[in-house]
Design an enzyme around this catalytic site. Structure first.
Site, PDB file in Angstrom:
ATOM      1  N   CYS A 290       0.790  -1.126  -0.115  1.00 13.00           N
ATOM      2  CA  CYS A 290       0.105   0.719   0.075  1.00 13.00           C
ATOM      3  C   CYS A 290       1.093   1.457  -0.112  1.00 13.00           C
ATOM      4  O   CYS A 290       0.687   2.161  -0.695  1.00 13.00           O
ATOM      5  CB  CYS A 290      -1.180   0.065   0.668  1.00 13.00           C
ATOM      6  SG  CYS A 290      -0.511  -0.070   2.804  1.00 13.00           S
ATOM      7  N   HIS A 458      -2.035   0.938   7.683  1.00  8.46           N
ATOM      8  CA  HIS A 458      -1.918   1.554   5.953  1.00  8.46           C
ATOM      9  C   HIS A 458      -1.650   2.561   5.413  1.00  8.46           C
ATOM     10  O   HIS A 458      -1.745   3.805   6.633  1.00  8.46           O
ATOM     11  CB  HIS A 458      -3.964   0.799   5.224  1.00  8.46           C
ATOM     12  CG  HIS A 458      -4.180   1.073   4.060  1.00  8.46           C
ATOM     13  ND1 HIS A 458      -3.356   0.135   3.319  1.00  8.46           N
ATOM     14  CD2 HIS A 458      -5.038   1.908   3.481  1.00  8.46           C
ATOM     15  CE1 HIS A 458      -4.008   0.185   1.794  1.00  8.46           C
ATOM     16  NE2 HIS A 458      -4.471   1.176   2.001  1.00  8.46           N
ATOM     17  N   ASN A 478      -7.073   6.238  -0.641  1.00 11.87           N
ATOM     18  CA  ASN A 478      -7.207   4.483  -0.541  1.00 11.87           C
ATOM     19  C   ASN A 478      -6.173   4.252  -1.505  1.00 11.87           C
ATOM     20  O   ASN A 478      -7.112   4.304  -2.632  1.00 11.87           O
ATOM     21  CB  ASN A 478      -8.121   3.956  -0.196  1.00 11.87           C
ATOM     22  CG  ASN A 478      -7.378   2.727   0.879  1.00 11.87           C
ATOM     23  OD1 ASN A 478      -6.507   2.716   0.243  1.00 11.87           O
ATOM     24  ND2 ASN A 478      -8.353   2.281   1.572  1.00 11.87           N
TER      25      ASN A 478
END
Length: 813
Positions: A290, A458, A478
């Site tokens: 990520c 994250h 995201n």
């Protein structure tokens, strides 16, 4: 940002979207409608005065939503045949042959032209397509004519030369230095001689060359420094290129879904390297990277906002305008900043897919666009495969861009954090284009994550920072391209959004309710509460002067912990010429990583400690107190920022430190500054060393001079120096004991002068280590008495003598 340029982008993207929409090419239409909407959003942020801009944005996004079902139902366009692909490869062979031809590399050009001819003829015999046959034969004739024209001057003189005198062409050697004096600066890089090192014109030492050679091998594969000669890398081949290192290891999730490896031409009939650089088109899948995908996203956003190539410039082949291009032969080269220098990473274009033909790696929402998947593959190759242990954006962005990493912990006991000061700094620097930013969540329960729409540990890309009437906001993405913040100022918040605020942030809650792309606004206060770390990557162009030193710290040098002694720590002298108005000097310590397990379980806690000791060696961690004390973190990068306010010469000692030294480490120290400076290792003036191994045991553990009855029982050694000169004596003992020593003059040769003494000591008793350094000690005979502070403290000790003159030692007691 240039509002007019963004408006032009929006018009172009909208035109392409409508064209593909009318042609029934719905995937392309969706991509370009999204890009047109995003260009208008940025244009409005930049002050665009276009009327009804929000309505146009909504119109494009509504069309995106309407086309999604059509995309799912429409069958894909037919893929190109093998023979069509062979024609594309032949064209590339001729193109690269022509490039070599232009440069005067005749033999290389002939080889490429010949391979193109062979491929064209072979394919023309295999295909029954007359049109394709004609194209192949025409290309073959052109290549053959040029090859023959080049061969004539070579063959005529050779007829008069005896065969025994003909020597084969030697293979190319890598004798050039990595590109540029500072490979992180923008603009063309000058050629540098093989020995050169940095912006200060220094040469690499033999030690530095060995460090860079040793850390070229990462996870068993060698990644050599990127050099001028690599711009001539061959990319054209008659057959699809296969990486000799084999397929990348897959992650467990990938393995569970994996079907096969495919090339871009197996997925689309029109593969392209880059349609348009966009952070909104990047999508992470099941690879646990990520932070890497967030890094790609903010790099792409930077390119779009400031029209400066940052991420797309690192992948080759490139055309004469420096733009990355699709290679039908399947070979690519990516330049990554790894272990101290830019390095060369070669990959093929084979990508993993599942049984539905969906990619199991990150990709662009425009399925024909390759740059996301290929740059990710290059990085994953270096990291040991798609079974990536995870990273942070400091590491990833430094590898991708060479920008300077900094870490801001918002909830750390050892690092102060000011919400107001940090926001002001981020706001100003972000809008100037000085910094790239990501934010990462910390550990949280599944219930907390579900409640707030956040993913634990994250990374999120920071796409925008805004302030409105005292309210402060961050726009985040995201990398999953779905799952958004559910708290205040989410699209479902009916309490806090006002029409005025919606207009300022160009936000209509109805739009994200229609499509979840993982992009959302969050208040600065909520980000500081629910996120853990902010990662910054600074443009090195802010600090024009730069140099570096590559080195090794052997695990055998000094104690495991440097809590009591810095005598064996690497130390450097930094001298800065500060101008009127002050200056900033940044020092980046980067530990080289060569093993995947080391990356996954980073147990090396490193830091840099700064002392104001005029560049002299420091022996005690707290004496003198550090000017800037470092926080030991298990990240490969640690940034120290030195702020200077008074003009003149400032001299510092920089000390590399570890929490617990278990392994030998290789590292780079790079200094950046806006003003002139010099930077060098602190050399040892001593050429002669002698060590005595002793111990305090029983009666000989007599303690310090406060204990007169027993102190006289301590070990006594005598040393003899034939000439006057400098002397360093170090005593090391058990860390749990405070130790010290005395030096007593027995006799001297001639007049001792101002350096003579009767008795000197190492000063206060200290835990485990003490020293005495004499600028000059007269020739003569001396006794030295090492002791612990208290009697009956038994254990071994080491006495080290360092000088430029031979020393004779004997034990008296």
């Amino acid at each position: 940002m240039d509002a007019a340029a963004l408006e032009r982008d929006a018009v172009q993207f909208a035109r392409l979207a409508v064209q593909r929409d009318h042609e029934g090419r719905y995937s392309g239409a969706v991509f370009y409608y999204k890009e047109a909407a995003q260009a208008l959003i940025y244009a409005e942020m930049a002050g665009s005065s276009l009327e009804h801009i929000q309505e146009k944005i909504n119109e494009y996004l509504e069309r995106v939503q309407a086309l999604h079902s059509a995309v799912q139902s429409k069958s894909a366009d037919p893929l190109k045949s093998k023979h069509q692909l062979d024609l594309e490869r032949a064209h590339l062979l001729v193109t690269q042959a022509f490039d070599e031809d232009e440069k005067g590399n005749v033999e290389d050009a002939i080889e490429l032209y010949t391979e193109a001819v062979d491929l064209c003829l072979k394919t023309s015999y295999e295909t029954a397509d007359k049109t394709l046959q004609n194209k192949l034969k025409q290309l073959a004739r052109q290549a053959l004519d040029r090859a023959e024209a080049l061969s004539e001057p070579l063959t005529k003189p050779l007829c008069k030369v005896k065969a025994t005198n003909i020597k084969p062409k030697p293979p190319p050697t890598r004798t050039h230095f990595p590109l540029g004096t500072n490979p992180f600066q923008e603009g063309p890089q000058p050629f540098i001689s093989p020995q050169s090192c940095d912006a200060q014109g220094q040469r690499y030492t033999a030690e530095e060359i060995e460090v860079l050679r040793t850390t070229s091998k990462i996870n068993g594969i060698e990644y050599v420094p990127f050099m001028n000669i690599d711009l001539r890398e061959r990319f054209a081949y008659p057959m699809p290129f296969c990486d000799r290192c084999g397929k990348l290891p897959l992650s467990p999730k990938q393995k569970a879904m994996f079907s096969k490896w495919v090339r871009p031409e197996d997925l689309t009939n029109n593969p392209t390297m880059i349609y348009t650089v966009s952070s909104f088109s990047i999508k992470q899948t099941i690879v646990s990277d990520c932070s890497f995908v967030a890094s790609l996203a903010i790099s792409a956003a930077y390119e779009r906002r400031f029209t400066k190539k940052l991420i797309t410039s690192i992948i080759y082949p490139q055309n004469k305008d420096g733009e990355s291009e699709y290679n039908p032969c399947g070979k690519y080269m990516v330049k990554l900043h790894l272990n101290g220098v830019p390095r060369k990473v070669i990959i093929d274009d084979q990508l993993p897919v599942d049984h539905k033909g969906e990619l199991l790696c990150s990709y662009s929402n425009n399925k024909s666009e390759l740059w996301v998947s290929l740059i990710e593959k290059a990085y994953m190759k270096v990291m040991g495969g798609y079974d990536f242990p995870g990273s942070n954006s400091n590491i990833d962005l430094h590898a991708l861009t060479g920008w300077i990493p900094e870490r801001i912990a918002m909830h750390s006991d050892s690092q102060t954090f000011s919400k107001d000061n940090s926001f002001r700094m981020l706001y100003q620097r972000f809008h100037k284009g000085d910094v790239l930013i990501t934010a990462s969540t910390g550990v949280m329960t599944e219930a907390e994550g579900e409640k707030w729409g956040l993913v634990p540990t994250h990374a999120y890309a920071v796409l925008d920072i805004r302030e409105f009437k005292g309210l402060r906001f961050i726009q985040l993405k995201n990398p999953w391209s779905h799952l958004r913040w559910k708290g205040r100022y989410s699209e479902n918040d009916v309490k806090n959004w006002t029409p005025e605020l919606q207009k300022y942030l160009n936000f209509d809650p109805r739009t994200p309710q229609k499509i979840d792309n993982g992009i959302f606004w969050i208040s600065w206060d909520d980000l500081c509460q629910y996120y853990d770390v902010i990662y910054l990557s600074w443009n090195p162009g802010l600090l024009k002067e730069s140099t570096c030193i590559h080195s090794t710290w052997d695990a055998k040098q000094g104690p495991v912990k440097d809590a009591y002694s810095l005598a064996n720590n690497p130390q450097y002298k930094l001298e800065v010429q500060c101008p009127q108005g002050g200056a900033a000097v940044w020092v980046l310590l980067s530990r080289h990583i060569t093993d995947k397990d080391d990356f996954a379980n980073n147990r090396e806690f490193i830091t840099m400690v700064v002392y104001k000791t005029d560049g002299k060696k420091v022996y005690y961690p707290a004496d003198p107190p550090p000017y800037i004390d470092g926080i030991r973190i298990n990240s490969p990068h640690y940034l120290t920022k030195i702020k200077l306010t008074t003009p003149g010469t400032h001299t510092f000692t920089l000390v590399v430190s570890q929490y617990e030294k278990q392994n030998t480490i290789h590292y780079t120290v790079r200094v950046y500054s806006a003003c002139s400076f010099t930077f060098s290792k602190i050399p040892s003036p001593y050429t002669v060393s002698k060590q005595i191994n002793g111990k305090w045991s029983g009666q000989s553990a007599g303690g310090c001079g406060n204990f007169q009855e027993t102190h006289k029982n301590n070990p006594i050694y005598q040393f003899h120096i034939e000439k006057s000169g400098p002397l360093l004596i170090e005593l090391r003992g058990p860390r749990q004991y405070s130790v010290g020593f005395e030096v007593v003059t027995v006799s001297v040769v001639g007049d001792p002068g101002p350096h003579g003494f009767q008795r000197k000591s190492s000063g206060d008793y200290r835990c485990g280590f003490c020293y005495l350094e004499l600028e000059s000690i007269p020739a003569g005979i001396y006794n030295i008495i090492p002791s612990t502070f208290l009697p009956k403290q038994e254990g071994p000790f080491f006495l080290d003598f360092n000088s430029v003159i031979p020393i004779k030692t004997t034990q008296l007691q």
